[in-house]
Scaffold this motif. Structure first.
Motif, PDB file in Angstrom:
ATOM      1  N   HIS A 104      29.858  22.814 -39.610  1.00  0.00           N
ATOM      2  CA  HIS A 104      30.858  23.471 -38.777  1.00  0.00           C
ATOM      3  C   HIS A 104      32.261  23.062 -39.236  1.00  0.00           C
ATOM      4  O   HIS A 104      32.867  23.736 -40.050  1.00  0.00           O
ATOM      5  CB  HIS A 104      30.599  23.133 -37.290  1.00  0.00           C
ATOM      6  CG  HIS A 104      31.560  23.796 -36.350  1.00  0.00           C
ATOM      7  ND1 HIS A 104      31.914  23.219 -35.151  1.00  0.00           N
ATOM      8  CD2 HIS A 104      32.241  24.965 -36.438  1.00  0.00           C
ATOM      9  CE1 HIS A 104      32.772  24.020 -34.533  1.00  0.00           C
ATOM     10  NE2 HIS A 104      32.975  25.090 -35.296  1.00  0.00           N
TER      11      HIS A 104
ATOM     12  N   GLY B 183      33.036  19.676 -40.254  1.00  0.00           N
ATOM     13  CA  GLY B 183      33.046  18.507 -41.137  1.00  0.00           C
ATOM     14  C   GLY B 183      32.947  17.145 -40.480  1.00  0.00           C
ATOM     15  O   GLY B 183      33.189  16.133 -41.146  1.00  0.00           O
ATOM     16  N   ALA B 184      32.584  17.081 -39.194  1.00  0.00           N
ATOM     17  CA  ALA B 184      32.430  15.752 -38.568  1.00  0.00           C
ATOM     18  C   ALA B 184      31.304  14.972 -39.254  1.00  0.00           C
ATOM     19  O   ALA B 184      30.411  15.559 -39.877  1.00  0.00           O
ATOM     20  CB  ALA B 184      32.114  15.909 -37.079  1.00  0.00           C
TER      21      ALA B 184
ATOM     22  N   CYS C  17      25.464  17.181 -33.881  1.00  0.00           N
ATOM     23  CA  CYS C  17      26.794  16.716 -34.299  1.00  0.00           C
ATOM     24  C   CYS C  17      27.565  16.241 -33.060  1.00  0.00           C
ATOM     25  O   CYS C  17      27.507  16.873 -32.005  1.00  0.00           O
ATOM     26  CB  CYS C  17      27.526  17.860 -34.994  1.00  0.00           C
ATOM     27  SG  CYS C  17      29.204  17.418 -35.441  1.00  0.00           S
TER      28      CYS C  17
ATOM     29  N   HIS D  44      31.054  19.201 -31.631  1.00  0.00           N
ATOM     30  CA  HIS D  44      30.883  20.386 -30.770  1.00  0.00           C
ATOM     31  C   HIS D  44      29.418  20.617 -30.416  1.00  0.00           C
ATOM     32  O   HIS D  44      29.048  21.696 -29.983  1.00  0.00           O
ATOM     33  CB  HIS D  44      31.445  21.630 -31.463  1.00  0.00           C
ATOM     34  CG  HIS D  44      32.837  21.455 -31.977  1.00  0.00           C
ATOM     35  ND1 HIS D  44      33.093  21.097 -33.286  1.00  0.00           N
ATOM     36  CD2 HIS D  44      34.033  21.529 -31.366  1.00  0.00           C
ATOM     37  CE1 HIS D  44      34.399  20.977 -33.470  1.00  0.00           C
ATOM     38  NE2 HIS D  44      35.001  21.227 -32.314  1.00  0.00           N
TER      39      HIS D  44
ATOM     40  N   TRP E 163      26.783  21.138 -32.180  1.00  0.00           N
ATOM     41  CA  TRP E 163      25.899  21.987 -32.966  1.00  0.00           C
ATOM     42  C   TRP E 163      24.740  21.098 -33.451  1.00  0.00           C
ATOM     43  O   TRP E 163      24.898  19.879 -33.550  1.00  0.00           O
ATOM     44  CB  TRP E 163      26.638  22.577 -34.169  1.00  0.00           C
ATOM     45  CG  TRP E 163      27.648  23.649 -33.793  1.00  0.00           C
ATOM     46  CD1 TRP E 163      28.223  23.851 -32.574  1.00  0.00           C
ATOM     47  CD2 TRP E 163      28.187  24.626 -34.675  1.00  0.00           C
ATOM     48  NE1 TRP E 163      29.098  24.897 -32.628  1.00  0.00           N
ATOM     49  CE2 TRP E 163      29.101  25.408 -33.919  1.00  0.00           C
ATOM     50  CE3 TRP E 163      28.017  24.948 -36.023  1.00  0.00           C
ATOM     51  CZ2 TRP E 163      29.815  26.463 -34.466  1.00  0.00           C
ATOM     52  CZ3 TRP E 163      28.731  26.003 -36.581  1.00  0.00           C
ATOM     53  CH2 TRP E 163      29.615  26.760 -35.791  1.00  0.00           C
TER      54      TRP E 163
HETATM   55  S1  FES Z   1      32.122  19.679 -36.466  1.00  0.00           S
HETATM   56 FE1  FES Z   1      30.064  19.494 -36.039  1.00  0.00          FE
HETATM   57  S2  FES Z   1      29.731  20.768 -34.362  1.00  0.00           S
HETATM   58 FE2  FES Z   1      31.808  21.013 -34.819  1.00  0.00          FE
END
Ligand code: FES
Ligand code: FE2
Length: 312
Positions: free
Chosen positions: A66, A68-69, A83, A86, A88
């Motif tokens: 998404h 980049g986390a 993640c 957000h 996901w």
């Molecule tokens: S950066 Fe991973 S869900 Fe948004």
């Protein structure tokens, strides 16, 4: 007088900018508890390893598809990695789903994993090209691992040591009782067979090897970062050397010993230690150059094999 300019290395061998596809030891199995994830900065990348609800280990690029986390900060929910940013989720195939469980069609790159000898290994390619070596199944063996060591040269050089028969005579003072032989099993293996004994009477006594009772070692490199020793005389045991590049461009080595329960461990460890300890000062200061001679056939084979391998 014109001095040549040192060319940059455009080969895979001894190249710190490339990591050849192989199995790499990443962490102790017990370091990744059930339902936890952790990011490792290894092999020039960030890889997240997690253990799902069934206890199975998975590995993927740490960057969330998404925004980049770091997925190593995420949670394992059922068989997916969530993640932290957000929420996901990513499944074991690398498919990425939004918070309301819609397939985003985005993908994480996933890597084959194995747990072996108490450690987690990953293969840095789409599918394994060869296996991590293992001893014959029907033997009752103890597995010992020596502490990791850091050597200041490239892992390919450390691996080559295992099949470099000439240096066993010159550096380690091994007296061959027959001419060493070597062969290649393409595409990934170089095999050297050596029979000999050490000149030092003290070591002959300590390890029980002498002219009449020589040591027999069949030493194989697998890819460019693993070597497997099959010692068949005067006692049977196996040794697995694994290496990997560190982020400081040094080599981390891990050595596993597979020893029959009735074997005098000290003898086996002494035999290997005596063969290897002199390498240290040479490898720490070596500035590799491929000036191979006829005698270096096995080393040159390894060099050619590594240069043909896929890398990242
Ligand atoms: S950066 Fe991973 S869900 Fe948004
Ligand atoms: Fe050596």
């Amino acid at each position: 007088m014109v001095f040549g300019v040192l060319s940059s290395n455009d080969k895979n061998f001894n190249n710190n900018n490339r990591v050849i596809q192989s199995w790499y030891l990443i962490a102790k199995s017990k370091d990744i508890k059930p339902l936890t994830a952790k990011t490792f900065n290894i092999l020039k990348r960030k890889i997240t390893i997690y253990r799902n609800t069934k206890g199975i280990i998975h590995a993927l690029d740490s960057r969330c598809p998404h925004l980049g986390a770091d997925l190593g900060l995420g949670k394992v929910i059922d068989c997916r990695l969530q993640c932290p940013f957000h929420h996901w989720t990513i499944n074991e195939k690398g498919n990425c789903f939004s918070k309301n469980n819609k397939d985003t069609k985005l993908k994480s790159r996933i890597y084959p994993t194995q747990e072996k000898y108490g450690y987690i290994w990953i293969f840095n390619g789409p599918k394994p090209l060869f296996e991590i070596p293992e001893p014959p199944k029907n033997r009752n063996l103890s597995i010992l691992k020596s502490p990791s060591q850091e050597i200041k040269c490239h892992p390919h050089i450390v691996t080559a040591n295992a099949i470099d028969a000439p240096h066993f005579a010159s550096l380690h003072k091994l007296r061959f009782t027959s001419k060493p032989t070597s062969k290649t099993e393409r595409p990934f293996k170089v095999i050297t067979e050596m029979n000999g004994y050490l000149g030092s009477k003290l070591f002959q006594k300590l390890i029980g090897v002498n002219k009449e009772n020589p040591i027999k070692v069949i030493s194989s490199t697998i890819g460019g970062n693993m070597a497997w020793l099959d010692i068949t005389k005067p006692y049977k045991f196996n040794v697995l050397f694994t290496t990997k590049q560190s982020n400081k461009n040094t080599c981390i080595t891990n050595v596993f010993f597979f020893l029959p329960k009735n074997l005098n461990y000290i003898r086996a460890l002494l035999a290997v230690h005596n063969l290897l300890h002199d390498d240290r000062k040479i490898l720490d200061t070596l500035n590799f150059h491929p000036g191979f001679s006829k005698e270096d056939k096995a080393f040159k084979e390894l060099y050619d094999i590594v240069n043909k391998m896929e890398c990242w």
